[in-house]
Design a protein around this motif. Structure first.
Motif, mmCIF file in Angstrom:
data_model
loop_
_atom_site.group_PDB
_atom_site.id
_atom_site.type_symbol
_atom_site.label_atom_id
_atom_site.label_comp_id
_atom_site.label_asym_id
_atom_site.label_seq_id
_atom_site.Cartn_x
_atom_site.Cartn_y
_atom_site.Cartn_z
ATOM 1 N N LEU A 145 28.155 -12.259 -0.680
ATOM 2 C CA LEU A 145 26.719 -12.371 -1.112
ATOM 3 C C LEU A 145 26.739 -13.522 -2.055
ATOM 4 O O LEU A 145 25.824 -14.266 -2.084
ATOM 5 C CB LEU A 145 26.032 -11.114 -1.446
ATOM 6 C CG LEU A 145 25.805 -9.979 -0.177
ATOM 7 C CD1 LEU A 145 25.326 -8.732 -0.949
ATOM 8 C CD2 LEU A 145 24.760 -10.593 0.673
ATOM 9 N N TRP A 146 27.542 -13.364 -3.185
ATOM 10 C CA TRP A 146 27.267 -14.261 -3.911
ATOM 11 C C TRP A 146 27.807 -15.607 -3.749
ATOM 12 O O TRP A 146 27.137 -16.678 -4.121
ATOM 13 C CB TRP A 146 28.661 -13.980 -5.319
ATOM 14 C CG TRP A 146 28.511 -15.009 -6.317
ATOM 15 C CD1 TRP A 146 28.017 -15.236 -7.518
ATOM 16 C CD2 TRP A 146 29.641 -16.020 -6.442
ATOM 17 N NE1 TRP A 146 28.294 -16.318 -8.142
ATOM 18 C CE2 TRP A 146 29.469 -16.707 -7.401
ATOM 19 C CE3 TRP A 146 30.735 -16.130 -5.519
ATOM 20 C CZ2 TRP A 146 30.369 -17.828 -7.869
ATOM 21 C CZ3 TRP A 146 31.469 -17.222 -6.031
ATOM 22 C CH2 TRP A 146 31.349 -18.136 -7.088
ATOM 23 N N PHE A 202 24.833 -17.194 -1.792
ATOM 24 C CA PHE A 202 23.862 -17.534 -2.752
ATOM 25 C C PHE A 202 24.178 -18.729 -3.479
ATOM 26 O O PHE A 202 23.245 -19.859 -3.613
ATOM 27 C CB PHE A 202 23.658 -16.398 -3.847
ATOM 28 C CG PHE A 202 22.592 -16.686 -4.806
ATOM 29 C CD1 PHE A 202 21.203 -16.326 -4.531
ATOM 30 C CD2 PHE A 202 22.834 -17.351 -6.057
ATOM 31 C CE1 PHE A 202 20.110 -16.681 -5.696
ATOM 32 C CE2 PHE A 202 21.755 -17.776 -7.001
ATOM 33 C CZ PHE A 202 20.681 -17.301 -6.721
ATOM 34 N N SER A 227 24.097 -21.792 -0.984
ATOM 35 C CA SER A 227 22.775 -22.304 -0.606
ATOM 36 C C SER A 227 22.149 -22.811 -1.737
ATOM 37 O O SER A 227 21.365 -23.895 -1.530
ATOM 38 C CB SER A 227 22.346 -21.138 0.162
ATOM 39 O OG SER A 227 22.050 -20.060 -1.036
ATOM 40 N N ALA A 267 17.923 -12.568 -8.654
ATOM 41 C CA ALA A 267 18.150 -12.043 -7.445
ATOM 42 C C ALA A 267 19.140 -10.811 -7.425
ATOM 43 O O ALA A 267 18.850 -9.895 -6.835
ATOM 44 C CB ALA A 267 19.153 -12.993 -6.840
ATOM 45 N N LEU A 295 13.813 -12.744 -5.682
ATOM 46 C CA LEU A 295 14.120 -14.046 -5.072
ATOM 47 C C LEU A 295 13.134 -15.004 -5.263
ATOM 48 O O LEU A 295 13.505 -16.326 -4.552
ATOM 49 C CB LEU A 295 14.499 -13.864 -3.549
ATOM 50 C CG LEU A 295 15.519 -12.764 -3.153
ATOM 51 C CD1 LEU A 295 15.405 -12.671 -1.589
ATOM 52 C CD2 LEU A 295 16.686 -13.157 -3.551
ATOM 53 N N GLN A 326 16.500 -20.137 0.657
ATOM 54 C CA GLN A 326 17.573 -19.442 -0.094
ATOM 55 C C GLN A 326 17.520 -17.726 0.144
ATOM 56 O O GLN A 326 18.447 -17.178 0.549
ATOM 57 C CB GLN A 326 17.474 -19.525 -1.465
ATOM 58 C CG GLN A 326 18.876 -19.228 -2.028
ATOM 59 C CD GLN A 326 18.903 -19.677 -3.540
ATOM 60 O OE1 GLN A 326 18.076 -20.148 -3.974
ATOM 61 N NE2 GLN A 326 20.195 -19.654 -3.887
ATOM 62 N N VAL A 380 20.250 -15.381 1.882
ATOM 63 C CA VAL A 380 20.935 -14.063 1.333
ATOM 64 C C VAL A 380 20.513 -12.879 2.064
ATOM 65 O O VAL A 380 21.328 -11.952 2.344
ATOM 66 C CB VAL A 380 20.250 -14.146 -0.127
ATOM 67 C CG1 VAL A 380 20.607 -12.454 -0.812
ATOM 68 C CG2 VAL A 380 20.316 -15.117 -1.153
ATOM 69 N N SER A 409 22.844 -12.754 5.017
ATOM 70 C CA SER A 409 24.183 -12.455 4.376
ATOM 71 C C SER A 409 24.399 -11.150 4.364
ATOM 72 O O SER A 409 25.248 -10.397 4.529
ATOM 73 C CB SER A 409 24.546 -13.414 3.412
ATOM 74 O OG SER A 409 24.485 -14.706 3.327
ATOM 75 N N LEU A 410 23.369 -10.481 3.650
ATOM 76 C CA LEU A 410 23.447 -8.978 3.396
ATOM 77 C C LEU A 410 23.366 -8.204 4.714
ATOM 78 O O LEU A 410 24.151 -7.316 4.862
ATOM 79 C CB LEU A 410 21.973 -8.600 2.655
ATOM 80 C CG LEU A 410 21.773 -7.038 2.417
ATOM 81 C CD1 LEU A 410 22.975 -6.416 1.597
ATOM 82 C CD2 LEU A 410 20.618 -6.898 1.720
#
Length: 334
Positions: free
Chosen positions: A16-17, A20, A23, A77, A82, A280, A284, A287-288
């Motif tokens: 996740l990092w 983020f 992107s 975030a 966000l 973005q 995220v 990705s989650l």
């Protein structure tokens, strides 16, 4: 098990990092200015008031150094904020939350069609003993993967909406309005499921325990359904994360072709407007979903195939056994 779960959660946080950060860097290095585009939303091409642009840049923090913007955005975030859309001013989480139900309905129905169709095709291809039928069925998944999604959608629109008038063409609601977009999205997903599951079934059929089950009088259908399916489905669950990614990527095309609201349509409009916070936020969110699905699949492995749990226990015990054996050999030699 607890240690494995902690490691997987840490890996998910790392993914996740990374999503983020990458992107953020890519989107904020774009040559165009999203604030200027938002200020000229009408597209008239008239000169934009520089004072208004400067005010918007200060409001969204775009006038600060890049590292300051990154740390501020990352801190927000982590707290679940966000940011706000540059185009509409709406919170990004609310924009994504409003788009999720439509995409979830579409993805759920598409996943149902893909699973039923892919499993049925894989079963038929591996169950039949006629070579010509086996080869014909085995060639269908490759065709489904290679056909572009937009072409499938246009073909279904031409047949079921314009020619036979069985389903609405654009912007439909309910089951009748979702079935054509779901079928369009299900074709490549179901083809991948059929390919991987068929390969797993064929490989499992050659295992010794299958011969034992057949020798005990079990029918071919009963053995395939009872003994072969569970271990053969492990590779299919392994690509679950890829399937989720394909489904989210395909929703952009499908929701655009069928003029439906959802995450895909929100992605398309945000990219066109270079609405950086929304794009973005979608990255995220995707990705989650990706890491959550992969974590759930990893935890399901021992339930699908007990041999995986046995191998994990043996691997954890091997270092201690090897050390004890080595100590004993050294003591004997001494």
């Amino acid at each position: 098990m607890a240690r494995y779960l902690v490691l997987r959660v840490l890996q998910a946080i790392w993914v996740l990092w990374a999503a983020f950060t990458i992107s953020f860097v890519v989107l904020f290095l774009l040559p165009a200015d999203p604030v200027s585009l938002a200020a000229d939303a009408g597209g008239a091409g008239t000169p934009v008031d520089k004072a208004a642009v400067a005010e918007l840049q200060a409001r969204y923090g775009l006038d600060r150094p890049l590292w300051d913007q990154y740390l501020t955005a990352l801190g927000h975030a982590v707290r679940g904020d966000l940011g706000h859309s540059i185009v509409t001013g709406q919170p990004v989480t609310r924009a994504i939350g409003d788009a999720i139900p439509a995409t979830l309905g579409l993805a759920g129905l598409a996943l149902l069609f893909a699973t039923v169709g892919g499993v049925a095709l894989a079963f038929a291809a591996t169950y039949t003993r006629r070579p010509w039928l086996r080869n014909s069925l085995a060639a269908l998944p490759s065709l489904g993967v290679s056909v572009p999604t937009f072409w499938t959608g246009l073909l279904l629109l031409q047949l079921f909406s314009f020619h036979w008038r069985l389903a609405p063409a654009f912007g439909g609601h309910g089951f009748t309005g979702t079935i054509l977009p779901a079928l369009t999205l299900a074709v490549p997903i179901g083809a991948v499921i059929a390919q991987v599951l068929a390969a797993g079934l064929e490989s499992t059929w050659r295992q010794p325990f299958v011969e034992v089950a057949l020798s005990k009088g079990g029918s071919r259908w009963w053995v395939q359904r009872t003994h072969v399916l569970r271990p053969a489905s492990v590779p299919t669950f392994t690509i679950a994360g890829v399937l989720v990614g394909n489904m989210l990527a395909g929703s952009v095309v499908v929701e655009t072709v069928f003029a439906r609201a959802g995450i895909g349509r929100l992605t398309q409009t945000s990219v066109m407007a270079q609405d950086i916070p929304v794009v973005q936020g979608i990255v995220v969110f995707t990705s989650l979903v990706f890491v959550s699905v992969n974590l759930a699949v990893d935890l399901l492995y021992p339930l699908l195939d007990p041999r995986i749990a046995d191998r994990s226990r043996r691997a954890a015990a091997e270092p201690a056994d090897f050390t004890d054996k080595t100590i004993e050999e050294v003591a004997v030699r001494a």
